[in-house]
Design an enzyme around this catalytic site. Sequence first.
Site, short mmCIF file in Angstrom:
data_model
loop_
_atom_site.label_atom_id
_atom_site.label_comp_id
_atom_site.label_asym_id
_atom_site.label_seq_id
_atom_site.Cartn_x
_atom_site.Cartn_y
_atom_site.Cartn_z
N GLY A 1 0.86 -1.18 0.02
CA GLY A 1 0.21 -0.16 0.04
C GLY A 1 0.85 1.31 0.07
N THR A 2 1.57 1.01 0.97
CA THR A 2 2.56 1.87 1.04
C THR A 2 2.82 3.94 1.35
OG1 THR A 2 5.14 1.68 0.41
CG2 THR A 2 3.55 2.35 -1.25
N THR A 3 3.55 3.95 1.64
CA THR A 3 4.11 5.56 1.37
C THR A 3 6.08 5.48 0.69
OG1 THR A 3 2.78 6.23 3.65
CG2 THR A 3 4.26 8.35 2.18
N ASP B 1 7.91 3.47 4.52
CA ASP B 1 7.21 2.40 5.43
C ASP B 1 7.05 1.03 5.33
OD1 ASP B 1 3.85 1.47 4.93
OD2 ASP B 1 5.17 2.37 2.96
#
Lengths: 217, 218
Positions: B19-21, B36
């Site tokens: 999903g992430t940033t 992340d």
Amino acid sequence: MLTLYNPICSLYNPIYYTTIMAVEYDGGVVIGADSRTTTGAYIANRVTDKLTPIHDRIFCCRSGSAADTQAIADVVTYQLGFHSIELDEAPLVQTAANLFKASCYRYREELMAGIIVAGWDKRRGGQVYTVPVGGMLVRQPVSVGGSGSTYIYGYMDSNYKPNMTKDQCLRLVSGALSLAMERDGSSGGVVRLAAISETGVDRQVILGNQLPKWSTA
Amino acid sequence: IMLDESSEPGWLSEEVKTGTTIIAIEFDGGVVLGSDSRVSAGETVVNRVMNKLSLLHDKIYCALSGSAADAQTIAEMVNYQLDVHSIEVGEDPQVRSAATLVKNISYKYKEELSAHLIVAGWDKKGGGQVYVTLNGLLSRQPFAVGGSGSSYVYGFVDAEYRKAMSKEDCQQFVVNTLSLAMSRDGSSGGVAYLVTIDEKGAEEKCILGNELPTFYDQ
């Protein structure tokens, strides 16, 4: 994000994809909105006023379907005006917010409306209540809404502190709105601000060339 | 009563996504990358400590987002291609070369892949550089954010970025941005990984959840 893009009826369905925001401070609230109304990719109105008075010291910020939010606001304005006459005093912001919630929740399947209710009353001072799509009601010290709001959560989290002054709130709101308008194609135009307190409502418009600038813009 | 209820846990049949940033920023003399560590399959977190900053070469890293399998595969392929390329030219590859290799794969297979890699590193010709390769384009930027959590911090990075920040300022900027995004995005979380690359090499760092900066409402 309020998106329900229907290509068939987009011509007949003006939408405020928008960015709206409201912040409490000690003694009142500051509310702000962009000014773009779109029907599909066409900007139907580039100077919309999405900050609607519901009573002398209570405003609402509208996002979602233009027709739905105007209709709900009209209904609540009537109901609140009647209530205020019966009570023989100024209505509470919480009352206005609950009236919005009642309409938005009862007709949740038919409506597409995300509304922020903000104002001042003598019992609790400045208050911000948010009634997002679906019809929930919650009071928050600061609230953002509309499609452009996703881009400014980080900015809001890092720049909002409790017990700010009115000027700090005005700068926070105008800064956040200009950032959102820069990134969100569905928000733009001018920034409309209003500061509501015991003494009255002070409205401002910040034109495009007067918006705060950031180094990447 | 659900007659067709599966006895298998939901996450076994969901696609695994980071999903992430992710974020990367240039400074004079190098770059800082951050990410992340959450990998989700539907609503389950299948890995809470994944390092999404992948090595492409000694001084070139990439940040992964989107489909975990697609992103990892692209990174491994480019790692191999860069090794071959650097042996052929006899010196360290340029960051632009690495980014072009990533872009070539992303563009050629853009219909089948769903991954976005940000490539950043240091080379002696151009110094610190950050390239985005979203959807198969190639563009150099002073800084870049990506992943689902990036939407929430566009306003923050636009407001806080200043030209000519020092290395420490950049590291703080990256950590602040990751912290804000992780607190708003359900698909980002865990710990923050940082990689700082300059002429001397790459330095990896991990910041645990409770050591991240906190902001209002946390």
